[in-house]
Design an enzyme around this catalytic site. Structure first.
Site, PDB file in Angstrom:
ATOM      1  N   CYS B  78       6.094  -9.701 -32.438  1.00  0.00           N
ATOM      2  CA  CYS B  78       5.252  -9.736 -33.645  1.00  0.00           C
ATOM      3  C   CYS B  78       5.820 -10.689 -34.703  1.00  0.00           C
ATOM      4  O   CYS B  78       5.883 -11.889 -34.471  1.00  0.00           O
ATOM      5  CB  CYS B  78       5.066  -8.346 -34.235  1.00  0.00           C
ATOM      6  SG  CYS B  78       4.335  -7.148 -33.113  1.00  0.00           S
ATOM      7  N   HIS B  79       6.224 -10.148 -35.855  1.00  0.00           N
ATOM      8  CA  HIS B  79       6.792 -10.980 -36.927  1.00  0.00           C
ATOM      9  C   HIS B  79       8.293 -11.248 -36.720  1.00  0.00           C
ATOM     10  O   HIS B  79       8.904 -11.963 -37.521  1.00  0.00           O
ATOM     11  CB  HIS B  79       6.586 -10.308 -38.294  1.00  0.00           C
ATOM     12  CG  HIS B  79       5.183 -10.408 -38.828  1.00  0.00           C
ATOM     13  ND1 HIS B  79       4.149  -9.649 -38.348  1.00  0.00           N
ATOM     14  CD2 HIS B  79       4.645 -11.206 -39.798  1.00  0.00           C
ATOM     15  CE1 HIS B  79       3.031  -9.954 -39.002  1.00  0.00           C
ATOM     16  NE2 HIS B  79       3.305 -10.892 -39.886  1.00  0.00           N
TER      17      HIS B  79
END
Lengths: 144, 144
Positions: B78-79
């Protein structure tokens, strides 16, 4: 919205009500796909979680490119510069942003400065809501 | 935490309880500043809002650099790759991430792929919680 002779439009992925971070409703007047950027004098890109979605909208990126190509006023704050990275318009420009995305705008070629407002010609940027006074002041100067 | 012969530590800016996105408490065993990266076999960087803070912690960046310099296993989802951008280790590496930060890792020189899991030597990455099965599978392979 009409205020003191200024007409503003709130644009987003689609028309209708959206809820802000603190629960306030905001009316989106126009979808990015229906915006003719020729009709507007300034582009203001706000922050928060929106820019991570806006940067994936090809019409939003076309609007952004128009403003930079024509050297028309642009103001971006907090996470707003994420849209400028995706539009490919931030390289070589003096800018600031939310500190959490600082290294991203640097990687994209921005000349980062840690100031409440950074002015580079017709492009102004700020870091966070704490900078709103300076951001607004310089944004309005661009329209005079 | 000890599980089937594997000892894991949850590291963050400081020790103590932190609350996850859905309200669950997570116990942070160790602060980044107290981590000796030599003691660990794999670095797993999760997503959400954390990486925007973690990437500003100089000790977290040193830990990350250690893993890439020594070619030890790293998994990011994800991030999570935002930390790799700030550590300056993603250039030229095949990677994926949350789509909202895709253009940032590309600007930082990553070779982006839109796949559930991207494997580049000892470095694996995934896009979102939907990819967790593939992410976990490849992460475990790195330890065998």
């Amino acid at each position: 919205m009409k205020e003191e002779g200024i007409t503003t439009h709130v644009a987003s992925m689609k028309k209708g009500k959206i809820k802000g971070k603190y629960g306030y409703d905001v009316e989106v007047d126009i979808a990015f796909k229906d915006v003719n950027p020729e009709d507007y004098d300034i582009l203001v890109i706000s922050g928060g979680k929106g820019p991570e979605k806006m940067r994936l909208d090809k019409d939003a990126l076309e609007i952004t490119k128009h403003f930079f190509e024509k050297n028309k006023p642009v103001a971006a704050i907090c996470h707003g510069p994420q849209v400028l990275v995706s539009a490919g318009v931030i390289k070589g420009r003096k800018a600031t942003c939310w500190i959490g995305i600082r290294d991203d705008i640097i990687a994209a070629g921005a000349l980062y400065e840690d100031s409440e407002v950074v002015i580079d010609g017709n492009f102004v940027s700020s870091r966070s809501p704490d900078d709103l006074y300076a951001f607004g002041r310089e944004m309005i100067k661009l329209l005079k």
